[in-house]
Design a protein around this motif. Structure first.
Motif, short mmCIF file in Angstrom:
data_model
loop_
_atom_site.label_atom_id
_atom_site.label_comp_id
_atom_site.label_asym_id
_atom_site.label_seq_id
_atom_site.Cartn_x
_atom_site.Cartn_y
_atom_site.Cartn_z
N ASP A 20 29.88 34.22 28.21
CA ASP A 20 31.32 34.15 27.93
C ASP A 20 31.60 34.79 26.57
N THR A 21 32.10 36.01 26.60
CA THR A 21 32.37 36.78 25.39
C THR A 21 33.87 36.94 25.18
N PRO A 22 34.29 37.29 23.97
CA PRO A 22 35.72 37.58 23.74
C PRO A 22 36.22 38.72 24.63
N PHE A 23 35.38 39.72 24.89
CA PHE A 23 35.77 40.83 25.77
C PHE A 23 36.03 40.32 27.19
N PRO A 25 44.11 46.88 28.55
CA PRO A 25 45.02 47.42 29.57
C PRO A 25 44.98 46.63 30.87
N ALA A 26 45.90 46.92 31.76
CA ALA A 26 45.94 46.29 33.09
C ALA A 26 44.97 47.02 34.01
N ALA A 27 43.69 46.92 33.71
CA ALA A 27 42.65 47.63 34.44
C ALA A 27 42.28 46.88 35.72
N ARG A 28 41.69 47.63 36.64
CA ARG A 28 41.25 47.05 37.92
C ARG A 28 39.94 46.27 37.73
N TRP A 29 39.08 46.75 36.81
CA TRP A 29 37.78 46.10 36.61
C TRP A 29 37.35 46.28 35.15
N ALA A 30 36.38 45.45 34.73
CA ALA A 30 35.84 45.55 33.38
C ALA A 30 34.38 45.13 33.41
N PHE A 31 33.60 45.70 32.52
CA PHE A 31 32.17 45.37 32.41
C PHE A 31 31.81 45.19 30.95
N ASP A 32 31.08 44.11 30.66
CA ASP A 32 30.58 43.85 29.32
C ASP A 32 29.06 43.87 29.36
N ALA A 33 28.43 44.80 28.64
CA ALA A 33 26.98 44.87 28.64
C ALA A 33 26.34 43.66 27.97
N VAL A 34 27.10 42.94 27.15
CA VAL A 34 26.59 41.73 26.49
C VAL A 34 26.44 40.61 27.52
#
Length: 283
Positions: free
Chosen positions: A224-227, A210-219
């Motif tokens: 550099d992950t696909p997420f 989605p067009a989110a304001r922020w994102a966090f990847d625990a990995v």
């Protein structure tokens, strides 16, 4: 020089940077720190056997990661009621009174958030995964003032249980959800192993970010992950799992030793230099 013996128990930990972080912290604080990796399958032992072996053999403390963060709860005492409600432990201090459990994923995520986003609130959040690190992040998001936490998990019962725990004793902000709930969220969290070395992938289907304001990847291995690629392509401000790794590690070191890290900038520089050397060695 005081000697501190530490370690990490997990299944997919050969690429972990935790040993480097703790050894650098030891050098900066005048402590002789050893930090070893313990993989139950490679040791020919079950998790409980490894845990008891390390406790009997004089380790001062251990970190615990996938898939054992929930299993270890039964083997420790937990003084903090919030951590008891999380039901997941990643840091164990061995004392004369027994093994004591803490969760520095919980404290570490809050520190990482505030370092990157200051006093901003998370808003409406979709989180993939309701396991060990996901539990800690869900509680941290609530503490940070999230308006809604939507838990997307292949095991829906697991998501519903976490939602009940997060909502107990306070405002009901968490619920189990599905991919359709991604529309209109402010933040997206990956707390699954997908993207980690040995796992690969991303929990968000291609084209669905989605067009989110922020994102966090625990990995954070790899960084550099696909997420991460999906999040940045969608225009989200990205918070790396490296930041959680850093802050949960610093918190754990202080629990193990009772000594605070004196210079975070210097520690970050050391860790960055380690990473550069590793990259150069691979090319």
């Amino acid at each position: 020089m005081k000697r501190i013996r530490l370690g990490l128990i997990g299944d997919n930990i050969k690429a972990s940077r935790a040993p480097a972080l703790h050894r650098h912290c030891g050098e900066m604080t005048g402590l002789d720190v050893s930090y070893d990796l313990f993989i139950p399958k490679e040791m020919g032992m079950e998790f409980d056997e490894v845990f008891d072996h390390l406790r009997r053999n004089g380790l001062d403390g251990i970190n615990v990661t996938l898939p054992y963060k929930e299993r270890v709860v039964a083997k420790v005492s937990i003084e903090d009621p919030d951590i008891a409600r999380i039901g997941s432990v990643n840091t164990v201090l061995f004392t004369q009174e027994g093994a004591k459990g803490q969760n520095t994923d919980f404290t570490g995520f809050m520190s990482a958030w505030r370092n990157s986003f200051d006093t901003a609130e998370p808003g409406r959040v979709a989180m993939f995964g309701a396991g060990g690190v996901g539990k800690a992040i869900a509680f941290a998001l609530k503490r940070l003032g999230a308006r809604e936490i939507i838990l997307i998990e292949t095991d829906r019962q697991k998501a519903e249980t976490l939602a009940r725990n997060v909502n107990s004793g306070g405002e009901a902000v968490a619920r189990a959800g599905a991919l359709a709930d991604l529309a209109g969220v402010d933040g997206v969290v990956n707390s699954t192993p997908l993207g980690m070395v040995g796992y690969g992938g991303t929990p968000v289907p291609e084209g669905a970010f989605p067009a989110a304001r922020w994102a966090f990847d625990a990995v954070y291995t790899p960084v550099d992950t696909p997420f991460k690629a999906q999040a940045e392509a969608a225009g989200a401000a990205f918070l790396s799992g490296y930041e959680l790794y850093y802050y949960q590690g610093v918190d754990a070191f202080e629990i193990f030793t009772g000594v605070a890290v004196p210079d975070h900038a210097a520690l970050r520089k050391r860790l960055a230099e380690d990473q550069h050397r590793q990259i150069n060695a691979q090319t």
